[in-house]
Write an enzyme that holds these catalytic residues in place. Structure first.
Site, PDB file in Angstrom:
ATOM      1  N   TYR A   1      -0.518 -10.134 -39.909  1.00  0.00           N
ATOM      2  CA  TYR A   1       0.053  -9.512 -38.707  1.00  0.00           C
ATOM      3  C   TYR A   1      -0.429  -8.072 -38.573  1.00  0.00           C
ATOM      4  CZ  TYR A   1       3.475  -7.779 -42.143  1.00  0.00           C
ATOM      5  OH  TYR A   1       4.073  -7.220 -43.224  1.00  0.00           O
TER       6      TYR A   1
ATOM      7  N   HIS B   1       0.928 -12.417 -47.014  1.00  0.00           N
ATOM      8  CA  HIS B   1       1.565 -12.131 -48.301  1.00  0.00           C
ATOM      9  C   HIS B   1       3.006 -12.622 -48.307  1.00  0.00           C
ATOM     10  CE1 HIS B   1       2.611  -8.710 -45.705  1.00  0.00           C
ATOM     11  NE2 HIS B   1       3.759  -8.691 -46.364  1.00  0.00           N
TER      12      HIS B   1
ATOM     13  N   ARG C   1      -2.043  -6.571 -41.853  1.00  0.00           N
ATOM     14  CA  ARG C   1      -1.644  -6.909 -43.228  1.00  0.00           C
ATOM     15  C   ARG C   1      -2.237  -8.258 -43.608  1.00  0.00           C
ATOM     16  NH1 ARG C   1       2.088  -5.578 -46.525  1.00  0.00           N
ATOM     17  NH2 ARG C   1       0.261  -5.714 -47.855  1.00  0.00           N
TER      18      ARG C   1
ATOM     19  N   HIS D   1       6.636 -11.513 -50.198  1.00  0.00           N
ATOM     20  CA  HIS D   1       7.304 -10.496 -51.018  1.00  0.00           C
ATOM     21  C   HIS D   1       8.065 -11.186 -52.151  1.00  0.00           C
ATOM     22  CE1 HIS D   1       6.777  -7.071 -48.213  1.00  0.00           C
ATOM     23  NE2 HIS D   1       6.768  -8.010 -47.298  1.00  0.00           N
TER      24      HIS D   1
END
Lengths: 249, 176
Positions: A151, A164, A161, A166
C-alpha cells in the site's frame, strides 16, 4: 552470566544484540521518527527481577478462530490464502513454548480495517486482519490468513510499503519483548522502503523475510510461508557476582 | 541471531489493545490506583497512535514467573496494556508494587508507536518512597536533574506519569 539479588535469587542475564541488529530510533529516511525519537542517550539498565521476568499470557487470551483469519466472518475474505508458520526461539536456539503470538495486517488490497486508513482500495467486509495464537510445546505457531497487499503511504514521493504482517511476541522475559514485521520473499518494493531498510545489518534484515515453503502448501487450497522469530538469548556462562557482570557491558 | 525490531505502524490499535488490557487489577481491588498520563512528541503534541505496556511486581514485590520462586499473589497478572486515545492519554489501573530485592518499588514501561522503530523503555517510581528511591541503583545511574521524569506525581485517584518522547523534559529511557 547471572545476577544474584540481595534476597539470594539467582537471575539469568540476557545478552544485548550485536550492533546493527535493530534499527536506530532516529532514522531520517523514515520521517515519523523525527519528533518521536529520544535525543538523550539511553541509560543502561541492569537486568534485575523486573527485567528477567515477563507476562506469561496463556490460552485465556484466545478466541476460538483467532488463528484463522479467513474464518472470522460469514464469508471468506478476498485474496490468496496462505499458511504462515514457524518457530519462536531464543538466541540460544531453544524453543519458546506456550507464548502468545499476535498478528495484524492489511487485506489483499493493502488496506487496513482502521478508521485512519482511507486510501482508495476497498475494505473487505470479511477480513478483520487480526490474529492470535499460542506457541506449542516445541515453540511452533501457525496462522491461516490472506496474503496482504502493498500500500502507498506519504513518507516520500511515491512511497509503497512492501507486503508485510505485523508480529508481536513476548518471550519469557521483559528483555525479550519484540514487535516486528514479516515480509515476503523477493518483494520488489524492499529497495525503497525506509522501514525495512532501517535495520542496518543486511543479514539481520533478511531474518524478517519469510521463506516460501512448498512442503507446507495445502493442495488446492493455500500457499505456505515459514517465518521463525528469534528473541534475545540468555548469557551462557553462569556467574555469581554482580561486579563481574558490569565489566561485560 | 535475533529478529530485528520494526515499528508497530499507525494501525497497531486494530491488533494489540485488549478490552481488559488497562486493568492490571480488577476495579474495586483494595489499594488499586489509576496511573494516567499523556504521551507527547518533540513539539509537545499528544501522540494518538501509541501504546504503553507495563510490567510489575505485586504489592509484596513478587512476580508471577518461574524466575521468582516466591511467586505472586494468586491471579496477579502484573501486565498492563493501554493504547493512547486521540488526546494521547492512557490509563492503567493497578496496585503500587512492593519493594523489590535491592530496588525501590517501580513499574517497567514499554512505549510503542508509529515512528518508533524499536520500543522505548522507561520506569515509573513513586514519590512517597523517597528513601528507597535514593538508594535505587537504576535511578542512581540517571543524571540527577533528569530523575524527576521517572517519578510519578500523586493525584486524586492515583498517579500521573507523562511520557515525553523528545525535547524539553524528555523522559529518561533505558537500554535494556
Amino acid at each position: 552470566m547471572t545476577t544474584s539479588t540481595e534476597s539470594g535469587l539467582i537471575l539469568p542475564k540476557y545478552r544485548r544484540d550485536p550492533e546493527g541488529t535493530h534499527p536506530a530510533l532516529d532514522d531520517p529516511g523514515y520521517k515519523s521518527t523525527r519528533l518521536r525519537h529520544p535525543k538523550q542517550p539511553l541509560v543502561l539498565l541492569p537486568h534485575k527481577l523486573t527485567e528477567v521476568t515477563g507476562p506469561l499470557l496463556g490460552p485465556g487470551r484466545l478466541g476460538e478462530l483467532d488463528n484463522d483469519l479467513t474464518r472470522q466472518h460469514a464469508e471468506e475474505p478476498q485474496g490468496q490464502r496462505i499458511l504462515v508458520h514457524g518457530k519462536l526461539l531464543d538466541g540460544n536456539g531453544k524453543p519458546v513454548p506456550n507464548s502468545l503470538v499476535e498478528i495484524w495486517q492489511a487485506n489483499a488490497g493493502g488496506r487496513y480495517r482502521h478508521v485512519w486508513d482511507n486510501w482508495p482500495s476497498p475494505v473487505d467486509p470479511n477480513f478483520t486482519g487480526v490474529g492470535r495464537t499460542i506457541t506449542d510445546a516445541e515453540g511452533r505457531y501457525e496462522f491461516v490468513t490472506i496474503k496482504p497487499g502493498a500500500y502507498p503511504w506519504k513518507n516520500h514521493d511515491n512511497a509503497w510499503r512492501p507486503a508485510h504482517i505485523h508480529f508481536s511476541v513476548f518471550g519469557t522475559a521483559f528483555t525479550q519483548r519484540l514487535v516486528t514485521q514479516m515480509y515476503f520473499p523477493d518483494d520488489p518494493l524492499f529497495f525503497q522502503d525506509p522501514i525495512f531498510n532501517s535495520v542496518p545489518d543486511e543479514k539481520a534484515r533478511q531474518r524478517m523475510v519469510s521463506r516460501f515453503d512448498m512442503s507446507r502448501t495445502m493442495p488446492e487450497w493455500a500457499l505456505a510461508f515459514e517465518f521463525d522469530i528469534v528473541l534475545r538469548g540468555a548469557e551462557a556462562t553462569p556467574f555469581e557476582n554482580e561486579e563481574d557482570e558490569e565489566e561485560d557491558e | 541471531m535475533s529478529t530485528p525490531s520494526q515499528t508497530v505502524g499507525p494501525y497497531l490499535s486494530i491488533g494489540l489493545p485488549w478490552e481488559d488490557g488497562p486493568t492490571v487489577v480488577a476495579e474495586g481491588t483494595p489499594g488499586a490506583v489509576w496511573i494516567r498520563g499523556v504521551v507527547t512528541d518533540g513539539e509537545g503534541t499528544p501522540v494518538p497512535d501509541a501504546m504503553i505496556e507495563t510490567w510489575q511486581a505485586d504489592a509484596d514485590g513478587r512476580f508471577d514467573h518461574p524466575e521468582d520462586p516466591r511467586g505472586a499473589r494468586p491471579g496477579f497478572r502484573g501486565f498492563g496494556r493501554a493504547a493512547t486515545n486521540d488526546a494521547g492519554e492512557f490509563g492503567i489501573l493497578t496496585v503500587v508494587p512492593g519493594e523489590l530485592p535491592g530496588e525501590a518499588p517501580h513499574i517497567d514501561v514499554s512505549v510503542f508507536a508509529r515512528g518508533l522503530l524499536h520500543r522505548v523503555v522507561t520506569r515509573i517510581y513513586f514519590p512517597e518512597n523517597e528513601r528507597a528511591n535514593a538508594a535505587d541503583p537504576a535511578l542512581a545511574a540517571v543524571p540527577a536533574e533528569r530523575r524527576n521524569t521517572l517519578i510519578a506525581e500523586k493525584t486524586g485517584d492515583g498517579y500521573r506519569f507523562d511520557v515525553r518522547l523528545q525535547g524539553e523534559g524528555e523522559t529518561v529511557f533505558f537500554d535494556v
